[in-house]
Every structure is written in C-alpha cells, then in structure tokens.
Design a protein around this motif. Sequence first.
Motif: not given
Length: 45
Positions: A1-18
């Motif tokens: 489950m923690s891998d899924a959380v990390v992936r979601e956080f990375k996705k949100l971080d990428d969207e924010l950076a964009k």
Amino acid sequence: MSDAVVREFKKLDDELAKKVNDAMKTEDKRGGKVGKGGKGDRGGK
C-alpha cells in the motif's frame, strides 16, 4: 500500500510542478519582475 501512496504523491508533485512552470511562463510573457533584478529564473540550475 505504501508504494501506491508514493506513486500518488509523485503524480501530484509532478502536476503541481507543471502548474508552477506554466504560471511562471505566463508571468514572463506579461513582463513580470522575473529576471529584472538578478532574481528569478537566472539562478542556473
């Protein structure tokens, strides 16, 4: 489950950076203060 959380956080971080990059480009086009005082995107990553 923690891998899924990390992936979601990375996705949100990428969207924010964009969004931030897009906002900075918009401000540059309007003749904002970026780069005029030696500050802003002249940092040289």
